[in-house]
Write a protein that holds these residues in place. Structure first.
Motif, PDB file in Angstrom:
ATOM      1  N   THR A  61     -20.855 -40.651   3.795  1.00 12.60           N
ATOM      2  CA  THR A  61     -19.343 -40.818   4.968  1.00 12.60           C
ATOM      3  C   THR A  61     -19.216 -39.513   5.166  1.00 12.60           C
ATOM      4  OG1 THR A  61     -18.300 -41.101   3.031  1.00 12.60           O
ATOM      5  CG2 THR A  61     -19.190 -42.750   4.503  1.00 12.60           C
ATOM      6  N   SER A  62     -20.216 -38.344   4.464  1.00 10.17           N
ATOM      7  CA  SER A  62     -20.119 -36.646   4.683  1.00 10.17           C
ATOM      8  C   SER A  62     -19.460 -36.334   6.249  1.00 10.17           C
ATOM      9  CB  SER A  62     -21.350 -36.405   4.201  1.00 10.17           C
ATOM     10  OG  SER A  62     -21.146 -36.374   2.708  1.00 10.17           O
ATOM     11  N   ILE A  63     -19.260 -35.262   6.431  1.00 14.53           N
ATOM     12  CA  ILE A  63     -19.403 -34.592   7.637  1.00 14.53           C
ATOM     13  C   ILE A  63     -20.013 -33.681   7.943  1.00 14.53           C
ATOM     14  CG2 ILE A  63     -17.497 -33.625   9.765  1.00 14.53           C
ATOM     15  CD1 ILE A  63     -16.144 -35.715   8.684  1.00 14.53           C
ATOM     16  N   ILE A  64     -21.460 -33.954   8.728  1.00 17.01           N
ATOM     17  CA  ILE A  64     -22.288 -32.984   9.308  1.00 17.01           C
ATOM     18  C   ILE A  64     -22.514 -32.045  10.428  1.00 17.01           C
ATOM     19  CG2 ILE A  64     -24.848 -31.966   8.350  1.00 17.01           C
ATOM     20  CD1 ILE A  64     -23.230 -33.225   5.737  1.00 17.01           C
ATOM     21  N   GLY A  65     -22.874 -30.930  10.057  1.00 18.30           N
ATOM     22  CA  GLY A  65     -23.165 -30.114  11.772  1.00 18.30           C
ATOM     23  C   GLY A  65     -22.161 -29.492  12.448  1.00 18.30           C
ATOM     24  N   SER A  66     -21.616 -29.397  13.294  1.00 20.21           N
ATOM     25  CA  SER A  66     -21.130 -28.990  14.360  1.00 20.21           C
ATOM     26  C   SER A  66     -21.703 -27.760  14.349  1.00 20.21           C
ATOM     27  CB  SER A  66     -19.458 -28.748  13.553  1.00 20.21           C
ATOM     28  OG  SER A  66     -18.630 -28.203  14.370  1.00 20.21           O
ATOM     29  N   ILE A  67     -22.287 -27.445  14.660  1.00 16.76           N
ATOM     30  CA  ILE A  67     -23.681 -26.289  15.351  1.00 16.76           C
ATOM     31  C   ILE A  67     -23.063 -25.303  15.979  1.00 16.76           C
ATOM     32  CG2 ILE A  67     -26.218 -25.248  15.000  1.00 16.76           C
ATOM     33  CD1 ILE A  67     -27.091 -27.709  13.393  1.00 16.76           C
ATOM     34  N   GLY A  68     -22.911 -24.095  16.135  1.00 13.37           N
ATOM     35  CA  GLY A  68     -22.184 -23.915  17.236  1.00 13.37           C
ATOM     36  C   GLY A  68     -21.258 -22.233  17.163  1.00 13.37           C
ATOM     37  N   VAL A  69     -21.044 -21.388  17.608  1.00 15.17           N
ATOM     38  CA  VAL A  69     -19.737 -20.564  17.799  1.00 15.17           C
ATOM     39  C   VAL A  69     -18.576 -20.348  18.706  1.00 15.17           C
ATOM     40  CG1 VAL A  69     -19.743 -18.550  17.882  1.00 15.17           C
ATOM     41  CG2 VAL A  69     -22.079 -19.374  17.176  1.00 15.17           C
ATOM     42  N   ILE A  70     -17.752 -20.035  18.155  1.00 16.31           N
ATOM     43  CA  ILE A  70     -16.220 -20.152  19.060  1.00 16.31           C
ATOM     44  C   ILE A  70     -15.861 -18.631  19.131  1.00 16.31           C
ATOM     45  CG2 ILE A  70     -14.988 -21.730  17.040  1.00 16.31           C
ATOM     46  CD1 ILE A  70     -13.046 -22.639  19.032  1.00 16.31           C
ATOM     47  N   PHE A  71     -15.221 -18.747  20.316  1.00 18.46           N
ATOM     48  CA  PHE A  71     -14.276 -17.180  20.248  1.00 18.46           C
ATOM     49  C   PHE A  71     -12.837 -17.597  20.143  1.00 18.46           C
ATOM     50  CE2 PHE A  71     -12.069 -13.724  21.118  1.00 18.46           C
ATOM     51  CZ  PHE A  71     -12.375 -12.342  20.785  1.00 18.46           C
ATOM     52  N   GLN A  72     -11.551 -17.622  20.084  1.00 11.83           N
ATOM     53  CA  GLN A  72     -10.849 -18.173  20.430  1.00 11.83           C
ATOM     54  C   GLN A  72      -9.197 -16.667  20.504  1.00 11.83           C
ATOM     55  OE1 GLN A  72      -9.586 -21.061  17.569  1.00 11.83           O
ATOM     56  NE2 GLN A  72      -9.682 -22.227  19.574  1.00 11.83           N
ATOM     57  N   TYR A  73      -8.927 -16.611  21.158  1.00 14.73           N
ATOM     58  CA  TYR A  73      -7.823 -15.580  21.602  1.00 14.73           C
ATOM     59  C   TYR A  73      -6.544 -15.689  22.279  1.00 14.73           C
ATOM     60  CZ  TYR A  73      -9.193 -15.527  26.450  1.00 14.73           C
ATOM     61  OH  TYR A  73      -9.939 -16.396  27.986  1.00 14.73           O
ATOM     62  N   VAL A  74      -5.740 -15.067  21.421  1.00 13.26           N
ATOM     63  CA  VAL A  74      -4.371 -15.647  22.232  1.00 13.26           C
ATOM     64  C   VAL A  74      -3.883 -15.304  23.679  1.00 13.26           C
ATOM     65  CG1 VAL A  74      -1.301 -15.838  21.304  1.00 13.26           C
ATOM     66  CG2 VAL A  74      -3.218 -16.191  19.952  1.00 13.26           C
ATOM     67  N   ASP A  75      -2.989 -15.732  24.328  1.00 10.83           N
ATOM     68  CA  ASP A  75      -2.306 -15.244  25.469  1.00 10.83           C
ATOM     69  C   ASP A  75      -1.139 -15.931  25.612  1.00 10.83           C
ATOM     70  OD1 ASP A  75      -1.746 -14.530  28.042  1.00 10.83           O
ATOM     71  OD2 ASP A  75      -2.805 -16.034  29.375  1.00 10.83           O
ATOM     72  N   ALA A  76      -0.513 -14.573  25.121  1.00 10.76           N
ATOM     73  CA  ALA A  76       0.914 -15.069  24.293  1.00 10.76           C
ATOM     74  C   ALA A  76       2.094 -14.387  25.771  1.00 10.76           C
ATOM     75  CB  ALA A  76       0.988 -13.753  23.554  1.00 10.76           C
ATOM     76  N   SER A  77       1.604 -13.269  27.375  1.00 10.07           N
ATOM     77  CA  SER A  77       2.329 -13.400  28.777  1.00 10.07           C
ATOM     78  C   SER A  77       3.255 -13.921  29.160  1.00 10.07           C
ATOM     79  CB  SER A  77       0.864 -12.802  29.507  1.00 10.07           C
ATOM     80  OG  SER A  77       0.658 -14.047  29.899  1.00 10.07           O
ATOM     81  N   VAL A  78       2.990 -15.534  29.066  1.00  8.35           N
ATOM     82  CA  VAL A  78       4.260 -16.451  29.878  1.00  8.35           C
ATOM     83  C   VAL A  78       5.131 -15.943  28.553  1.00  8.35           C
ATOM     84  CG1 VAL A  78       4.724 -18.611  30.175  1.00  8.35           C
ATOM     85  CG2 VAL A  78       3.091 -17.341  30.608  1.00  8.35           C
ATOM     86  N   LEU A  79       4.915 -16.188  26.773  1.00  5.74           N
ATOM     87  CA  LEU A  79       6.361 -15.800  25.744  1.00  5.74           C
ATOM     88  C   LEU A  79       6.998 -14.536  26.309  1.00  5.74           C
ATOM     89  CD1 LEU A  79       7.653 -17.034  23.570  1.00  5.74           C
ATOM     90  CD2 LEU A  79       5.469 -16.114  21.996  1.00  5.74           C
ATOM     91  N   LEU A  80       6.024 -13.708  26.546  1.00  7.69           N
ATOM     92  CA  LEU A  80       6.895 -11.927  26.477  1.00  7.69           C
ATOM     93  C   LEU A  80       6.999 -12.106  27.857  1.00  7.69           C
ATOM     94  CD1 LEU A  80       3.202 -10.546  25.608  1.00  7.69           C
ATOM     95  CD2 LEU A  80       5.367 -10.903  24.194  1.00  7.69           C
ATOM     96  N   ASP A  81       6.970 -12.671  28.476  1.00  6.59           N
ATOM     97  CA  ASP A  81       7.870 -12.315  30.178  1.00  6.59           C
ATOM     98  C   ASP A  81       8.928 -13.801  30.180  1.00  6.59           C
ATOM     99  OD1 ASP A  81       5.580 -11.223  31.528  1.00  6.59           O
ATOM    100  OD2 ASP A  81       4.514 -12.945  32.762  1.00  6.59           O
ATOM    101  N   THR A  82       8.277 -14.090  28.541  1.00  8.65           N
ATOM    102  CA  THR A  82       9.582 -15.748  28.754  1.00  8.65           C
ATOM    103  C   THR A  82      11.571 -14.895  28.156  1.00  8.65           C
ATOM    104  OG1 THR A  82       8.237 -17.111  28.514  1.00  8.65           O
ATOM    105  CG2 THR A  82      10.908 -17.711  28.061  1.00  8.65           C
ATOM    106  N   VAL A  83      10.981 -13.702  27.280  1.00  9.11           N
ATOM    107  CA  VAL A  83      11.668 -12.838  25.987  1.00  9.11           C
ATOM    108  C   VAL A  83      11.507 -11.682  27.307  1.00  9.11           C
ATOM    109  CG1 VAL A  83      11.239 -14.435  24.777  1.00  9.11           C
ATOM    110  CG2 VAL A  83       9.989 -12.217  25.249  1.00  9.11           C
ATOM    111  N   GLY A  84      11.397 -11.213  27.692  1.00 15.06           N
ATOM    112  CA  GLY A  84      11.700 -10.141  28.360  1.00 15.06           C
ATOM    113  C   GLY A  84      10.955  -8.514  28.118  1.00 15.06           C
ATOM    114  N   VAL A  85       9.375  -8.979  27.357  1.00 15.67           N
ATOM    115  CA  VAL A  85       9.223  -7.650  27.014  1.00 15.67           C
ATOM    116  C   VAL A  85       7.599  -7.943  27.687  1.00 15.67           C
ATOM    117  CG1 VAL A  85       7.431  -6.901  24.895  1.00 15.67           C
ATOM    118  CG2 VAL A  85       9.893  -8.639  24.603  1.00 15.67           C
ATOM    119  N   THR A  86       7.368  -6.288  28.204  1.00 16.49           N
ATOM    120  CA  THR A  86       6.662  -6.128  28.646  1.00 16.49           C
ATOM    121  C   THR A  86       5.934  -5.217  27.599  1.00 16.49           C
ATOM    122  OG1 THR A  86       7.975  -5.738  30.272  1.00 16.49           O
ATOM    123  CG2 THR A  86       5.636  -4.682  30.220  1.00 16.49           C
ATOM    124  N   VAL A  87       4.836  -5.053  27.957  1.00 16.24           N
ATOM    125  CA  VAL A  87       3.028  -4.307  26.553  1.00 16.24           C
ATOM    126  C   VAL A  87       2.582  -3.394  27.363  1.00 16.24           C
ATOM    127  CG1 VAL A  87       1.461  -3.822  25.168  1.00 16.24           C
ATOM    128  CG2 VAL A  87       3.339  -5.891  24.460  1.00 16.24           C
TER     129      VAL A  87
END
Length: 320
Positions: A140-166
């Motif tokens: 019942t071991s879990i094996i595999g998930s052969i692959g690569v992932i690149f994740q990034y954060v999009d905080a633009s909506v949050l920044l607009d909500t609090v009124g921050v411009t970068v």
């Protein structure tokens, strides 16, 4: 006069006896304290005789210099006749997996190397497993998930909500893209896509080279899917089912390792307390799961980088 001289002689004798009594007590103390330490050190470092070394690889896989040093030591230790990697990890950074893979293959070039999978060997952890010459997993071991992932954060909506411009002044459009401050342009997505696919092709080539099937089968299995130990055996992602006894049997019957050698756990040198280690691993895992730099010490550093250092690719199983 004679009595005075006798008194002086007796005092000198007492001083000498006291000195040698103190030395004897010190010697006994050294033996009492030093012998257990010597035996413990011998057991830990395999100096009492031949042994099989077992190394646990758990949690988030990163560029772990202490673990790499340990693997290098085991390769050169003549008393270590074989090495077992006991793996229980969802993966980690691709560079962490790559460095451990190469260190493990270096061991396999000079002595038998086996992998004993516990609950999980996915992504970069499976990359490490295939460095061994024999992989055993539980049904019942879990094996595999052969692959690569690149994740990034999009905080633009949050920044607009609090009124921050970068704002940013860049030397070229792709510098520091994708940015957490703005939605990623298509050019940035294409750039990251090329990076991910190049690393993915490298990972698939490793699987093709190390497992007993052709490139087409390697690519079919490298769609990010995970498999139970039973399914992994049917797909030849592992070589057998079981645990340490099955690994020992393979070492003794197939690789002709002396029967009955003790299996001794070997650990990297530690420089921190248990509480801090658990906290650091949890933080690194959380950051990597979000596509952030797992080496970051704070959330702002993970989001925005430290000293210009950005994030990186991860090969990490993330069930949703």
């Amino acid at each position: 006069m004679g009595n005075a001289q006798d008194l002086i002689d007796r005092r000198r004798l007492r001083r000498k006896l006291g000195f040698w009594r103190g030395m004897a007590i010190l010697l006994v103390g050294l033996v009492v304290i030093g012998l257990p330490l010597a035996l413990w050190s011998a057991q830990g470092k395999g100096t009492r005789g031949d042994s099989i070394a077992m190394v646990r690889v758990e949690g988030l896989i990163t560029e772990d210099e202490k673990l790499l040093d340990l693997l290098a030591d085991l390769k050169d230790d003549a008393s270590v006749k074989a090495v077992i990697l006991q793996i229980d990890s969802a993966g980690g950074t691709t560079v962490g997996g790559e460095t451990l893979y190469k260190a493990a293959r270096s061991i396999a070039e000079v002595k038998p190397l086996a992998a004993d999978v516990g609950t999980l060997a996915a992504s970069a952890a499976y990359m490490l497993a295939i460095a061994s010459d024999h992989i055993v997993a539980h049904e019942t071991s879990i094996i595999g998930s052969i692959g690569v992932i690149f994740q990034y954060v999009d905080a633009s909506v949050l920044l607009d909500t609090v009124g921050v411009t970068v704002n940013a002044i860049k030397s070229s459009p792709m510098k520091a893209e994708p940015s957490p401050f703005n939605p990623a342009p298509q050019e940035a997505k294409d750039m990251i896509g090329r990076l991910v696919m190049d690393t993915y092709e490298w990972f698939v080539a490793l699987v093709d080279a190390r497992r007993p099937f052709d490139a087409a089968e390697a690519r079919r299995l490298a769609d990010g899917s995970v498999f139970s130990g039973r399914q992994a055996l049917a797909n030849r992602l592992v070589d057998g089912l079981g645990g340490e006894p099955e690994v020992r049997r393979w070492l003794e019957e197939t690789r002709r390792i002396e029967k009955g050698l003790p299996i001794i756990e070997r650990k990297p040198e530690e420089d921190g307390g248990l509480g801090w280690s658990i906290f650091a691993d949890a933080r690194a895992f959380a950051f990597a799961s979000l596509g952030l730099d797992p080496r970051a010490e704070t959330l702002p550093e993970a989001l925005f980088g430290a000293g210009g250092r950005g994030g990186g690719l991860v090969s990490l199983w993330q069930p949703r």
